[in-house]
Design an enzyme around this catalytic site. Structure first.
Site, PDB file in Angstrom:
ATOM      1  N   ASP A  25       0.826  -1.203   0.000  1.00 23.92           N
ATOM      2  CA  ASP A  25       0.000   0.000   0.000  1.00 23.92           C
ATOM      3  C   ASP A  25       0.865   1.261   0.000  1.00 23.92           C
ATOM      4  OD1 ASP A  25      -2.275   1.499   0.029  1.00 23.92           O
ATOM      5  OD2 ASP A  25      -2.768   1.144   2.128  1.00 23.92           O
ATOM      6  N   ASN A  27       1.369   3.343  -2.962  1.00 23.00           N
ATOM      7  CA  ASN A  27       1.937   3.750  -4.259  1.00 23.00           C
ATOM      8  C   ASN A  27       1.430   5.127  -4.689  1.00 23.00           C
ATOM      9  OD1 ASN A  27       3.025   1.210  -4.315  1.00 23.00           O
ATOM     10  ND2 ASN A  27       1.548   0.371  -5.775  1.00 23.00           N
ATOM     11  N   HIS A  42       2.682   3.105  -9.053  1.00 22.47           N
ATOM     12  CA  HIS A  42       2.474   1.660  -9.217  1.00 22.47           C
ATOM     13  C   HIS A  42       3.690   1.011  -9.897  1.00 22.47           C
ATOM     14  CE1 HIS A  42      -1.456   1.969  -7.593  1.00 22.47           C
ATOM     15  NE2 HIS A  42      -1.973   2.653  -8.604  1.00 22.47           N
ATOM     16  N   GLU A  72     -12.121  -4.898  -5.174  1.00 20.90           N
ATOM     17  CA  GLU A  72     -12.659  -3.540  -4.993  1.00 20.90           C
ATOM     18  C   GLU A  72     -11.901  -2.498  -5.832  1.00 20.90           C
ATOM     19  OE1 GLU A  72     -12.113  -5.673  -2.250  1.00 20.90           O
ATOM     20  OE2 GLU A  72     -14.251  -6.129  -2.400  1.00 20.90           O
ATOM     21  N   ARG A  76     -11.629   2.180  -8.991  1.00 17.29           N
ATOM     22  CA  ARG A  76     -10.728   3.309  -9.298  1.00 17.29           C
ATOM     23  C   ARG A  76     -10.956   3.787 -10.728  1.00 17.29           C
ATOM     24  NH1 ARG A  76      -5.264   2.572  -5.810  1.00 17.29           N
ATOM     25  NH2 ARG A  76      -6.324   1.869  -3.941  1.00 17.29           N
ATOM     26  N   LEU A 136      11.773 -19.214  -4.800  1.00 17.58           N
ATOM     27  CA  LEU A 136      10.594 -18.594  -4.181  1.00 17.58           C
ATOM     28  C   LEU A 136       9.341 -18.847  -5.016  1.00 17.58           C
ATOM     29  CD1 LEU A 136       9.732 -16.396  -1.961  1.00 17.58           C
ATOM     30  CD2 LEU A 136       9.794 -14.806  -3.876  1.00 17.58           C
ATOM     31  N   GLU A 212       1.027 -13.398  12.242  1.00 23.04           N
ATOM     32  CA  GLU A 212       1.543 -12.212  12.930  1.00 23.04           C
ATOM     33  C   GLU A 212       1.460 -11.031  11.959  1.00 23.04           C
ATOM     34  OE1 GLU A 212       2.567 -11.963  16.077  1.00 23.04           O
ATOM     35  OE2 GLU A 212       2.136 -14.083  16.402  1.00 23.04           O
TER      36      GLU A 212
HETATM   37  C1  FPP Z   1      -2.008   0.243  -3.241  1.00 24.41           C
HETATM   38  O1  FPP Z   1      -1.491   1.552  -3.337  1.00 24.41           O
HETATM   39  C2  FPP Z   1      -1.568  -0.543  -4.364  1.00 24.41           C
HETATM   40  C3  FPP Z   1      -2.377  -1.064  -5.324  1.00 24.41           C
HETATM   41  C4  FPP Z   1      -3.837  -0.928  -5.316  1.00 24.41           C
HETATM   42  C5  FPP Z   1      -1.834  -1.795  -6.457  1.00 24.41           C
HETATM   43  C6  FPP Z   1      -0.573  -2.558  -6.172  1.00 24.41           C
HETATM   44  C7  FPP Z   1       0.098  -2.671  -7.451  1.00 24.41           C
HETATM   45  C8  FPP Z   1       1.412  -2.740  -7.655  1.00 24.41           C
HETATM   46  C9  FPP Z   1       2.438  -2.844  -6.596  1.00 24.41           C
HETATM   47  C10 FPP Z   1       1.957  -2.684  -9.029  1.00 24.41           C
HETATM   48  C11 FPP Z   1       1.407  -3.676  -9.948  1.00 24.41           C
HETATM   49  C12 FPP Z   1       1.774  -5.026  -9.540  1.00 24.41           C
HETATM   50  C13 FPP Z   1       2.323  -5.896 -10.358  1.00 24.41           C
HETATM   51  C14 FPP Z   1       2.599  -7.267  -9.880  1.00 24.41           C
HETATM   52  C15 FPP Z   1       2.663  -5.521 -11.724  1.00 24.41           C
HETATM   53  P1  FPP Z   1      -2.505   2.758  -3.437  1.00 24.41           P
HETATM   54  O2  FPP Z   1      -2.579   3.183  -4.861  1.00 24.41           O
HETATM   55  O3  FPP Z   1      -3.801   2.371  -2.815  1.00 24.41           O
HETATM   56  O4  FPP Z   1      -1.761   3.805  -2.587  1.00 24.41           O
HETATM   57  P2  FPP Z   1      -2.434   5.060  -1.882  1.00 24.41           P
HETATM   58  O5  FPP Z   1      -3.266   4.519  -0.756  1.00 24.41           O
HETATM   59  O6  FPP Z   1      -1.259   5.829  -1.406  1.00 24.41           O
HETATM   60  O7  FPP Z   1      -3.219   5.802  -2.930  1.00 24.41           O
END
Ligand code: FPP
Length: 248
Positions: A25, A27, A42, A72, A76, A136, A212
């Site tokens: 979380d 990004n 992202h 969900e 967006r 992994l 945990e």
């Molecule tokens: C949450 O950050 C993240 C997501 C909803 C998407 C996660 C995606 C990636 C890490 C990249 C794509 C993944 C792959 C495997 C290609 P947010 O956007 O909710 O952050 P915020 O709360 O700061 O807005």
């Protein structure tokens, strides 16, 4: 986090968690802080997943389950959703191209039916190409929701009852587990969530029963291999009792 790099403690290599789950979380906030578009956040998040997976593998973690797109997240904007899907395409293509030299095994959890056909095909290709790998095992949660997974599991178990292969009064925990998306993943011992949010947002509702939890304020793109080591150190110093007493 609590340690400076210099103070990073020694890990007990005999007690590395075999299964770790991550909620990546922050990004969006990472991008906003830099005046960048969300997609850049992202993209940085996807790069972080690469780096952290490599460190996890080196430490001997066997399963890493990463929440990349929830049931969900379709709410967006179209622009953000298609940005994430493009990154996913690139991520899958890169892994398909590099799979000969890589040791990761990759699969997905979640309901693939709402993903674009080409993405579904790339996932199947990557799953097949890496299924003999022994490094992994990376599980990417895509169009994943814990409640949705449980609902799909109930339908599968219900169908077995309906067709007579299972009696309702004989349903066991194992029948539930083998019908979840995570049938081949040990329950996570450690869940890490970044960005200072203290929820688990519909992730692995069944599987997190004795996990945990570790929360950090760092935004996901800033999370490093040392942060992972520190999280494991904290995990190693927790008293896991599974409802028992451990001598207390
Ligand atoms: C949450 O950050 C993240 C997501 C909803 C998407 C996660 C995606 C990636 C890490 C990249 C794509 C993944 C792959 C495997 C290609 P947010 O956007 O909710 O952050 P915020 O709360 O700061 O807005």
């Amino acid at each position: 986090m609590i340690f400076s790099k210099r103070d990073l403690p020694e890990l007990d290599m005999t007690k590395i968690p075999q299964s770790i789950a991550i909620i990546m979380d922050g990004n969006g906030r990472w991008a906003k802080k830099r005046g960048l578009v969300k997609k850049a956040g992202h993209k940085a998040g996807a790069d972080t997943l690469e780096r952290v997976s490599k460190v996890a593998e080196k430490l001997g973690v066997k399963h890493l389950t990463a929440y990349a797109f929830s049931t969900e997240n379709w709410k967006r904007s179209d622009e953000e959703v298609s940005g994430i899907m493009d990154l996913l395409r690139k991520y899958l293509d890169d892994h398909i191209r590099r799979c000969k030299t890589e040791s990761f095994r990759v699969d997905m959890i979640g309901d693939p039916s709402r993903l674009d056909k080409d993405i579904q095909e790339k996932i199947i290709t990557l799953e097949n190409l890496t299924k003999e790998k022994t490094g992994l095992f990376l599980h990417i949660a895509l169009n994943y929701g814990g409640r949705d997974e449980i609902l799909r599991m109930v339908k599968k178990v219900g169908a077995e009852v309906e067709n007579g292969t299972l009696k309702a009064e004989e349903i066991k925990t194992e029948d539930i587990v083998r019908n979840l998306d995570t049938a081949n993943i040990p329950d996570p011992e450690l869940l890490i969530r970044t960005s200072g949010e203290y929820r688990f947002s519909n992730f692995l509702l069944w599987q997190l029963a004795y996990t945990e939890f570790l929360f950090t304020d760092k935004l996901w793109p800033d999370f490093t291999g040392d942060d992972l080591k520190e999280a494991i150190y904290e995990f190693q110093n927790r008293d896991r009792r599974f409802g028992g007493r451990n001598g207390r």
